[in-house]
Design a protein around this motif. Structure first.
Motif, PDB file in Angstrom:
ATOM      1  N   UNK B  13       0.846  -1.193   0.000  1.00 24.15           N
ATOM      2  CA  UNK B  13       0.000   0.000   0.000  1.00 24.15           C
ATOM      3  C   UNK B  13       0.883   1.244   0.000  1.00 24.15           C
ATOM      4  N   UNK B  19      -1.746   9.244   4.376  1.00 20.20           N
ATOM      5  CA  UNK B  19      -2.969   8.424   4.299  1.00 20.20           C
ATOM      6  C   UNK B  19      -2.799   7.326   3.257  1.00 20.20           C
ATOM      7  N   UNK B  20      -3.283   6.132   3.561  1.00 17.42           N
ATOM      8  CA  UNK B  20      -3.226   5.036   2.586  1.00 17.42           C
ATOM      9  C   UNK B  20      -4.086   5.430   1.382  1.00 17.42           C
ATOM     10  N   UNK B  21      -3.440   5.509   0.217  1.00 21.65           N
ATOM     11  CA  UNK B  21      -4.157   6.086  -0.933  1.00 21.65           C
ATOM     12  C   UNK B  21      -4.032   5.285  -2.209  1.00 21.65           C
ATOM     13  N   UNK B  22      -3.345   4.141  -2.196  1.00 23.85           N
ATOM     14  CA  UNK B  22      -3.228   3.358  -3.434  1.00 23.85           C
ATOM     15  C   UNK B  22      -2.250   2.214  -3.259  1.00 23.85           C
ATOM     16  N   UNK B  23      -1.931   1.581  -4.391  1.00 22.41           N
ATOM     17  CA  UNK B  23      -1.050   0.409  -4.399  1.00 22.41           C
ATOM     18  C   UNK B  23       0.195   0.692  -5.234  1.00 22.41           C
ATOM     19  N   UNK B  25       3.040   0.131  -8.013  1.00 24.70           N
ATOM     20  CA  UNK B  25       3.102  -0.353  -9.409  1.00 24.70           C
ATOM     21  C   UNK B  25       1.779  -0.283 -10.169  1.00 24.70           C
ATOM     22  N   UNK B  26       0.822   0.415  -9.584  1.00 24.08           N
ATOM     23  CA  UNK B  26      -0.440   0.663 -10.289  1.00 24.08           C
ATOM     24  C   UNK B  26      -0.620   2.176 -10.356  1.00 24.08           C
ATOM     25  N   UNK B  27      -1.306   2.614 -11.360  1.00 22.07           N
ATOM     26  CA  UNK B  27      -1.466   4.070 -11.491  1.00 22.07           C
ATOM     27  C   UNK B  27      -2.530   4.572 -10.521  1.00 22.07           C
ATOM     28  N   UNK B  28      -2.145   5.589  -9.763  1.00 26.61           N
ATOM     29  CA  UNK B  28      -3.070   6.233  -8.823  1.00 26.61           C
ATOM     30  C   UNK B  28      -3.501   7.564  -9.396  1.00 26.61           C
ATOM     31  N   UNK B  29      -4.714   7.963  -9.067  1.00 24.98           N
ATOM     32  CA  UNK B  29      -5.164   9.315  -9.412  1.00 24.98           C
ATOM     33  C   UNK B  29      -4.941  10.208  -8.203  1.00 24.98           C
TER      34      UNK B  29
END
Lengths: 466, 69
Positions: B13, B19-23, B25-29
């Motif tokens: 994560x 704040x936990x906001x994504x993963x 190696x994946x694209x986050x907005x």
């Protein structure tokens, strides 16, 4: 003689005791406790899934707005969906209600009483002549003495009335700790920006919202400038060990590239100085945002928001998002263009108070739609790029796994969309007041249900949830 | 809207501004602006990175790289 002295003495004692009247102060908070208080993360989902996220926004507009939004709740209650294999009412999937002014009465009552709203709200508020009741309060001698105090004003009389007659002395601690989470929006007079009644916002003031009456929040949300005085809060900042969120310091570097984010961070900092701003005065939420849509948009576009939908999307918790905007904007026939003489002070003030709110509401809805369109274009651009790469070079790939895909269902219902011309004209001509005849509130409720039923986004949502 | 890919050898994560906001190696907005990223702390190198995110798109996201200690 002795008797008249006694009466005079009693009047004086009564007068002094009520003349020292003070508005209800918000309590100080000794320590910040993220695990308690009215915040999104402390609300139990119950049977409500995150994967289908439904947001309602209820606009201002007095009883007209309360009835219109109530009609939407009725329609959602009567709409059955199937989600993740379970049949349920769409109302039970509502996650957040963001409300302003008249719409805050419906939202707060539902958050307090759940389904009992459908048997109680009409008698407690919707079909009550609240305006006359508030006027009657002004004839009570006790209130004359109270109003003589510099620390007590008309809004406190209104809040007291709502507390006793509508909300049964409920505090934020009494709000059901299950979804939907409600955001009652007011306007900070100094900043001209939104102030929402959540513990996250009260943390900035080092204040404990749990014992604060829901009625006072609703009163602040509907304190129409001029008619009602502002609701005041004491700013206890600096006494509870508050640590500002990580984004604030970063956003304060962003004046040139992200002005809205910079402005939000500056507003957060402004509350932190309890000496500079020892009191916060709140007016009608409609001044900052009369449709209650700005906070949900903030949640959708930013990870800074305490209940950020964007974070939930990045974490793949949300798959479908419905945003139902319930806008009870009216358009009363104006006679000012029929007279040669220039409009008087009251007519002018009416335009000054309402025109900017209505224009801003229009822009806000436009902004939401443009943001969602851009989102869809970004996703489509990546997909078409991936397709082209696959065709020309099957081994190549774009960087990173694609962002999580979400399906949006924006729905905006307003009185101007009523198809029948007479019905539209009649309902749009209803004034903004806290008193409407029952036949009109009934028509508003029916119109809301029908408009929602016919809205393209709502039809699409229902069809996808069969 | 901005797009960021946080690169790290493991699936973890990602914390954005605490704040936990994504993963990984994946694209986050993300919203445009300055953000502080943390992954798998304290086992990552560096511990955190503060980056200005602006002018990205889904095809060319900003890459924020972390290694294992």
């Amino acid at each position: 003689m002795r008797r008249s002295k006694l009466i005079l003495c009693m009047i004086l004692i009564f007068g002094f005791s009520t003349g020292c009247a003070h508005y209800l102060e918000n309590a100080a908070l000794k320590n910040i406790k993220p695990e308690s208080g009215y915040r999104y993360k402390n609300i139990s989902p119950g049977d409500n899934s995150d994967s289908l996220f439904v947001i309602l926004t209820f606009s201002g507009g007095g009883t007209r707005a309360a009835a219109f939004s109530y009609g939407v709740l009725e329609k959602l209650r009567d709409t059955t969906i199937i989600w993740e294999g379970k049949e349920k009412r769409l109302l039970d999937e509502v996650d957040v209600i963001s409300s302003v002014s008249g719409g805050s009465f419906t939202a707060a009552y539902y958050a307090l009483r759940g389904d009992k709203v459908f048997t109680e709200f009409e008698g407690r508020f919707l079909n009550e002549n609240i305006e006359r009741a508030l006027m009657t309060q002004l004839f009570y001698p006790a209130n004359w003495f109270r109003l003589a105090s510099p620390h007590y004003s008309r809004i406190d009389i209104a809040a007291r009335y709502y507390d006793e007659h509508v909300f049964d002395h409920a505090t934020f601690d009494d709000l059901r700790r299950k979804k939907p989470f409600i955001l009652i929006n007011a306007t900070d007079m100094t900043l001209g920006s939104r102030f929402e009644f959540t513990q996250d916002q009260f943390d900035l003031l080092c204040s404990d919202m749990s014992g604060y009456p829901v009625a006072r929040a609703v009163a602040a949300s509907s304190a129409f400038p001029g008619l009602l005085s502002p609701v005041s809060l004491v700013n206890h900042a600096g006494k509870c060990g508050y640590r500002e969120p990580g984004w604030v310091g970063n956003a304060l570097r962003d004046r040139d590239i992200a002005r809205a984010r910079f402005a939000r961070a500056s507003q957060v900092r402004s509350y932190r100085d309890g000496k500079e701003r020892p009191y916060i005065h709140l007016l009608d939420g409609g001044i900052a945002d009369n449709i209650g849509l700005r906070e949900p948009m903030y949640s959708l576009w930013s990870t800074d928001c305490p209940w950020s939908l964007l974070r939930m999307i990045n974490l793949k918790k949300v798959h479908k998002i419905a945003i139902i905007v319930v806008n009870a904007k009216n358009e009363t026939a104006s006679a000012i263009d029929k007279k040669e003489s220039p409009p008087g002070l009251l007519e002018t003030l009416n335009v000054v108070a309402n025109a900017p709110m209505d224009n801003y509401s229009f822009e806000t809805i436009d902004l939401l739609q443009k943001g969602l369109d851009q989102w869809a274009r970004d996703d489509a651009a990546r997909k078409s790029c991936e397709k082209a790469i696959r065709q020309s070079c099957p081994q190549a790939a774009l960087p990173g796994a694609a962002p999580h895909e979400v399906k949006f269902y924006p729905v905006v219902i307003g009185l101007d969309a009523i198809p029948d011309e007479k019905e539209r004209r009649d309902l749009k001509n209803l004034p903004t007041s806290f008193s409407l005849p029952r036949k009109d509130t009934d028509r508003l409720r029916a119109a809301a249900g029908k408009l929602l039923d016919e809205a393209e986004g709502f039809r699409r949502l229902r069809s996808d949830l069969k | 809207m901005e797009y960021v890919k946080v690169c790290y050898p493991d699936l973890k994560k990602v914390l954005v501004d605490g704040e936990v906001s994504g993963w990984t190696n994946e694209i986050m907005r993300l919203e445009e602006g300055t953000h502080t990223f943390c992954v798998d702390c304290p086992r990552s190198k560096p511990k955190s990175r503060t980056v200005k995110v602006s002018g990205t798109d889904e095809i060319e996201p900003k890459e924020v790289r972390f290694a294992k200690k």
